[in-house]
Write a protein that holds these residues in place. Structure first.
Motif, mmCIF file in Angstrom:
data_model
loop_
_atom_site.group_PDB
_atom_site.id
_atom_site.type_symbol
_atom_site.label_atom_id
_atom_site.label_comp_id
_atom_site.label_asym_id
_atom_site.label_seq_id
_atom_site.Cartn_x
_atom_site.Cartn_y
_atom_site.Cartn_z
ATOM 1 N N UNK A 37 -16.753 25.544 -2.076
ATOM 2 C CA UNK A 37 -17.424 26.840 -1.800
ATOM 3 C C UNK A 37 -18.875 26.489 -2.181
ATOM 4 N N UNK A 38 -19.944 27.012 -1.478
ATOM 5 C CA UNK A 38 -21.304 26.916 -1.939
ATOM 6 C C UNK A 38 -21.706 28.018 -2.994
ATOM 7 N N UNK A 39 -22.845 27.413 -3.630
ATOM 8 C CA UNK A 39 -23.185 28.400 -4.725
ATOM 9 C C UNK A 39 -23.437 29.702 -4.180
ATOM 10 N N UNK A 40 -24.062 29.851 -3.216
ATOM 11 C CA UNK A 40 -24.459 30.991 -2.516
ATOM 12 C C UNK A 40 -23.258 31.897 -2.160
ATOM 13 N N UNK A 41 -22.453 31.400 -1.790
ATOM 14 C CA UNK A 41 -20.761 32.239 -1.736
ATOM 15 C C UNK A 41 -20.355 32.381 -2.937
ATOM 16 N N UNK A 42 -20.463 31.656 -4.107
ATOM 17 C CA UNK A 42 -20.109 31.843 -5.262
ATOM 18 C C UNK A 42 -20.563 33.275 -5.807
ATOM 19 N N UNK A 43 -22.097 33.310 -5.606
ATOM 20 C CA UNK A 43 -22.693 34.493 -6.254
ATOM 21 C C UNK A 43 -22.250 35.643 -5.449
ATOM 22 N N UNK A 44 -22.083 35.767 -4.110
ATOM 23 C CA UNK A 44 -21.934 36.747 -3.367
ATOM 24 C C UNK A 44 -20.497 37.463 -3.570
ATOM 25 N N UNK A 45 -19.535 36.312 -3.530
ATOM 26 C CA UNK A 45 -18.182 36.707 -3.767
ATOM 27 C C UNK A 45 -18.070 37.445 -5.095
ATOM 28 N N UNK A 46 -18.724 36.960 -6.074
ATOM 29 C CA UNK A 46 -18.769 37.276 -7.515
ATOM 30 C C UNK A 46 -19.180 38.580 -7.836
#
Length: 186
Positions: A37-46
């Motif tokens: 998972x990309x860091x951008x997706x980590x932040x969005x999902x979280x």
């Protein structure tokens, strides 16, 4: 018991519950993180999970206030049974291996469903806390913070560790809710 002691006890209980509920997001986040998972997706999902961990218990608290008015003193027993059932279900799901890892978390619908699925337990606990007149603002802020934090930790950890850790996090969260359920009943 002084008022400060009572507030400290409620604060500690809310933190423990928030962490327990965040375990679901943590364990499922590990599964998603293992796939990459990309860091951008980590932040969005979280962030979305944190929002759901605010909205779901808020709805539950208001439902709990309503139920408490209807049930009166039976509300404590009902709240304990609800926590027992919820904790048991979390443990059962972790042992059975239920997961939502097959959905595409990158799509809008997948993100919504994932956030909803890891936050639905927060609604039930919110009902319980609403029956006890818990501090609404403190509850939703703690639940949101720990829901988001635990999902970030799970997603990032999933990028680095083995798959075996995931189910244990959900089982631990379920055990904590079971213990609180027993404390409410007895």
């Amino acid at each position: 018991m002084t008022d400060a002691t009572l507030h400290a006890g409620q604060f500690a209980t809310l933190i423990i519950m928030a962490v327990a509920l965040g375990m679901d997001a943590f364990s499922l986040g590990i599964g998603i993180g293992l796939k990459g998972i990309r860091l951008r997706d980590v932040l969005r999902l979280s962030s979305i999970i944190a929002l759901f961990h605010v909205l779901m218990p808020l709805g539950g608290i208001y439902a709990g206030h309503f139920v408490s008015g209807l049930l009166g003193h039976v509300a404590t027993m009902a709240a304990g049974v609800l926590l027992l059932l919820l904790g048991g279900h979390m443990i059962y799901s972790s042992l059975k291996g239920d997961s939502v890892q097959t959905m595409d978390y990158r799509s809008s619908i997948g993100t919504f469903l994932f956030a909803f699925s890891v936050s639905i337990d927060s609604f039930s606990v919110g009902v319980t806390l609403g029956m006890f007149e818990a501090d609404i603002l403190l509850t939703v802020l703690l639940f949101g913070f720990f829901g988001g934090l635990m999902s970030v930790l799970g997603l990032l950890l999933g990028r680095r560790v083995s798959e075996n850790l995931g189910g244990y996090g959900e089982a631990l969260g379920g055990t904590i809710l079971l213990i609180f359920g027993l404390l409410f009943i007895f």
